[in-house]
Design an enzyme around this catalytic site. Sequence first.
Site, PDB file in Angstrom:
ATOM      1  N   LYS A  89     -17.378 -42.842 -20.853  1.00  0.00           N
ATOM      2  CA  LYS A  89     -17.871 -44.173 -21.208  1.00  0.00           C
ATOM      3  C   LYS A  89     -17.169 -44.631 -22.474  1.00  0.00           C
ATOM      4  CE  LYS A  89     -22.039 -46.696 -22.485  1.00  0.00           C
ATOM      5  NZ  LYS A  89     -23.504 -46.701 -22.519  1.00  0.00           N
ATOM      6  N   LYS A 140     -17.019 -45.642 -16.868  1.00  0.00           N
ATOM      7  CA  LYS A 140     -17.497 -46.969 -17.252  1.00  0.00           C
ATOM      8  C   LYS A 140     -16.735 -47.488 -18.449  1.00  0.00           C
ATOM      9  CE  LYS A 140     -21.576 -48.990 -19.270  1.00  0.00           C
ATOM     10  NZ  LYS A 140     -22.806 -48.727 -19.936  1.00  0.00           N
TER      11      LYS A 140
HETATM   12  C1  PBG Z   1     -26.977 -48.201 -22.732  1.00  0.00           C
HETATM   13  C2  PBG Z   1     -26.109 -48.879 -21.731  1.00  0.00           C
HETATM   14  C3  PBG Z   1     -25.182 -49.917 -21.915  1.00  0.00           C
HETATM   15  C4  PBG Z   1     -24.740 -50.281 -20.638  1.00  0.00           C
HETATM   16  C5  PBG Z   1     -25.356 -49.419 -19.731  1.00  0.00           C
HETATM   17  N1  PBG Z   1     -26.185 -48.543 -20.436  1.00  0.00           N
HETATM   18  C6  PBG Z   1     -24.785 -50.661 -23.126  1.00  0.00           C
HETATM   19  C7  PBG Z   1     -24.046 -49.995 -24.203  1.00  0.00           C
HETATM   20  O1  PBG Z   1     -23.637 -48.844 -24.116  1.00  0.00           O
HETATM   21  O2  PBG Z   1     -23.904 -50.662 -25.234  1.00  0.00           O
HETATM   22  C8  PBG Z   1     -23.779 -51.385 -20.332  1.00  0.00           C
HETATM   23  C9  PBG Z   1     -23.899 -51.929 -18.952  1.00  0.00           C
HETATM   24  C10 PBG Z   1     -23.230 -53.240 -18.755  1.00  0.00           C
HETATM   25  O3  PBG Z   1     -22.516 -53.770 -19.629  1.00  0.00           O
HETATM   26  O4  PBG Z   1     -23.429 -53.784 -17.678  1.00  0.00           O
HETATM   27  N2  PBG Z   1     -26.336 -47.413 -23.657  1.00  0.00           N
END
Ligand code: PBG
Length: 321
Positions: free
Chosen positions: A192, A246
């Site tokens: 991520k 992601k």
């Molecule tokens: C929580 C999380 C996030 C997303 C999914 N889980 C935001 C982040 O990490 O700031 C992003 C999902 C999206 O942008 O659709 N940590």
Amino acid sequence: MRPRINRWTSARRDLIFGNDIRSSLVQPHFVVAGENVNHPIQSMPGINRQSVDVLLETIDSDMQKGLSAHMLFLVLGHDQKDTNASYAADSQSPLHQAVRLLKEKYGDEIVLMTDLCLCTGTDHGHCGIIVENRIDNDVTVEQLVKIAISQAESGVDYISASDMMDGRVNRLRMELENHGFTSTGILSYSVKYASSFYGPFRDAADSSPQFGDRRSHQMDVRSGYSEAIMEALTDESEGADIIMVKPGLPYLDVLRKVADAVVRPVAVYNVSGEYSMVMSANPTVEQRGAMVREIFHAFNRAGADIIVTYHAREAITENWV
Ligand code: PBG
């Protein structure tokens, strides 16, 4: 390692091992407290924050169309947030209630995933507990474990760990075992990035950090394949049942490399900023269908077994896939 987790129900098997794109889609939802709440999110047309009663109706209609995999995010009011996101572990939270009601109604026919991170529950918006101005990894992991066990108790299929703390898959698996949850899966956001494509989500979940950023735990956008593969293999060896990459579109190359490196199923998150980019081009339904289909094929070609996407409902309703 419990390979049976991904085979536990026919809905899980369809999602993970089904050969068509249609069966691989997961729809995200934002759950809030209250009744009759159906609040649109401006930057994400078609996506609303919903109270449990409305969410149940929404998922009811999704299920009838054959959309049976759902990911739930808890959105809290400011008065429910604190320094360590304690309300996120409350069995009476809207998210826990929703999981119980949905599992009561659909049992093995639904695949439910719950997000696991502190960011929507902390008053400072960070993904962890802050000690001396830094996110403390190991203290945070213990709080994540507590939230995860509460989610497992409500009956969720997959705990979806999006926090990016070190060693959390290991602790999660260990504590799920200790509590007897031998069929609860772990979907790990293994790869991520600290991406600029999460903006609309942070509006939706009210989870923007009040100071600083997420770069001390999410991956550097400049990092190469070895970092991604190291993260994926680590989570796999710690017992993750699904490995996630992601965001999606800017990281198709990484997705391909990760899918080639791991043996567990791979998911991709077609994130909020990617969704907003498509929607803000203002395409007709037909144009949107062509764009979304093309995006899904790209994910499929790059090795994704599962696609988490805000387009899921429309794609299935309109028979784009
Ligand atoms: C929580 C999380 C996030 C997303 C999914 N889980 C935001 C982040 O990490 O700031 C992003 C999902 C999206 O942008 O659709 N940590």
